[in-house]
Write an enzyme that holds these catalytic residues in place. Structure first.
Site, short mmCIF file in Angstrom:
data_model
loop_
_atom_site.label_atom_id
_atom_site.label_comp_id
_atom_site.label_asym_id
_atom_site.label_seq_id
_atom_site.Cartn_x
_atom_site.Cartn_y
_atom_site.Cartn_z
N HIS A 19 0.28 2.13 -7.80
CA HIS A 19 -0.65 3.28 -7.68
C HIS A 19 -1.94 3.04 -8.47
O HIS A 19 -2.50 3.99 -9.04
CB HIS A 19 0.00 4.56 -8.20
CG HIS A 19 1.13 5.07 -7.34
ND1 HIS A 19 1.24 4.84 -5.99
CD2 HIS A 19 2.22 5.83 -7.68
CE1 HIS A 19 2.33 5.43 -5.54
NE2 HIS A 19 2.95 6.02 -6.53
N LEU A 22 0.87 -1.17 0.00
CA LEU A 22 0.00 0.00 0.00
C LEU A 22 0.91 1.22 0.00
O LEU A 22 2.00 1.19 0.58
CB LEU A 22 -0.89 0.01 1.25
CG LEU A 22 -1.95 -1.11 1.35
CD1 LEU A 22 -2.70 -1.03 2.68
CD2 LEU A 22 -2.93 -1.02 0.18
N ASP A 23 0.46 2.30 -0.64
CA ASP A 23 1.26 3.52 -0.65
C ASP A 23 1.44 4.04 0.78
O ASP A 23 0.62 3.74 1.66
CB ASP A 23 0.57 4.61 -1.49
CG ASP A 23 0.45 4.20 -2.95
OD1 ASP A 23 1.25 3.37 -3.40
OD2 ASP A 23 -0.46 4.73 -3.62
N GLU A 24 2.43 4.88 0.93
CA GLU A 24 2.72 5.44 2.26
C GLU A 24 1.50 6.14 2.86
O GLU A 24 1.21 6.04 4.04
CB GLU A 24 3.93 6.39 2.11
CG GLU A 24 4.26 7.24 3.31
CD GLU A 24 3.49 8.55 3.31
OE1 GLU A 24 2.96 8.89 4.40
OE2 GLU A 24 3.39 9.21 2.26
N LYS A 68 -5.23 5.17 -7.71
CA LYS A 68 -5.02 6.61 -7.95
C LYS A 68 -4.92 6.87 -9.45
O LYS A 68 -5.48 7.85 -9.96
CB LYS A 68 -3.74 7.07 -7.24
CG LYS A 68 -3.86 7.06 -5.72
CD LYS A 68 -2.55 7.38 -5.06
CE LYS A 68 -2.64 7.25 -3.56
NZ LYS A 68 -1.34 7.27 -2.89
#
Ligand code: URA
Length: 236
Positions: free
Chosen positions: A185, A102-104, A188
């Site tokens: 990503h 998962l992204d930060e 997004k």
């Protein structure tokens, strides 16, 4: 299984360090201190404790974490602390790794395991494990955007359009989106390609396993047999 070997397997250090833990009477087996590092311990249903902290015997360590924002999933975090820092040291010493990334700034359900087979089953593109996200968008949502996501949007570096497995408006700027791939990503980029922007992202579920409402950001818990079934995982 020999007690010192059992402790080593559960991440309590070298064999020598585990032997010392036992000899110093810091280890209890099913509630009773055991000072013999070579004692043969029956593992089914075993709960042992080290310095009063209870641990279930676990062939593999498979967990769920409510990932907070501000933590990186990469093996060598660069700009933020790594998610594994949220776990007790023995679990990290066992070599657990996040399943996918998962992204930060993404929050929500993150699975973590040292079971290579589970990691492979969940990460493999061929299995198409659905992952459900709640995205807070910059602009108000409309059905046309949802339809674009369901039909498929073309992302840079992808040969063909990628479609959401499910998408619905959950609020004026809240989009619930299910994808079966795990591309960089992905959510997004899909929302951007459909003409909006993700301001915040939260993963609600992986397969049929939802993030429990009572698991607070930064908290983790063991995956139960029922959880593993919900992930479609029946270990061999
Ligand atoms: N898609 C994203 O864009 N980010 C995540 O963290 C997960 C899915």
């Amino acid at each position: 299984m020999q007690l010192e070997r059992l402790l080593q397997k559960h991440g309590f250090g070298t064999r020598k360090a585990c032997r010392a833990l036992v000899r110093h009477e810091r280890v209890a087996v099913n509630g009773t201190i055991c000072a013999d590092p070579f004692a043969d311990i029956a593992t089914p249903g075993l709960v042992f404790s080290v310095d009063g902290v209870a641990w279930p015997y676990a062939e593999f360590a498979s967990l769920m974490l409510h990932k907070p924002a501000g933590y990186e999933c990469s093996r060598k975090p660069q700009h933020h602390p790594g998610v594994l820092e949220l776990l007790p040291l023995p679990l990290r010493e066992r070599g657990v790794q996040p399943v996918g990334r998962l992204d930060e700034d993404t929050t929500g359900l993150l699975l973590i395991t040292d079971d290579g087979q589970l990691n492979h089953v969940l990460s493999s593109g061929r299995r198409k494990v659905p992952k459900t996200y709640l995205a807070t968008t910059r602009h108000p949502l409309d059905q046309a955007l949802v339809d674009r996501l369901l039909v498929g949007v073309l992302l840079n570096d992808e040969p063909a359009p990628i479609a959401a497995a499910a998408a619905e408006i959950a609020g004026e700027r809240l989009l619930r989106l299910t994808v079966t791939e795990g591309k960089y990503h992905q959510v997004k980029r899909m929302v951007a390609a459909a003409g909006n922007r993700v301001d915040a992202l939260h993963r609600e579920a992986v397969g049929a396993l939802a993030l429990p409402a009572d698991l607070q950001p930064g908290e983790w818990r063991w995956l139960s047999a029922v959880d593993l079934q919900k992930l479609g995982y029946l270990p061999s």
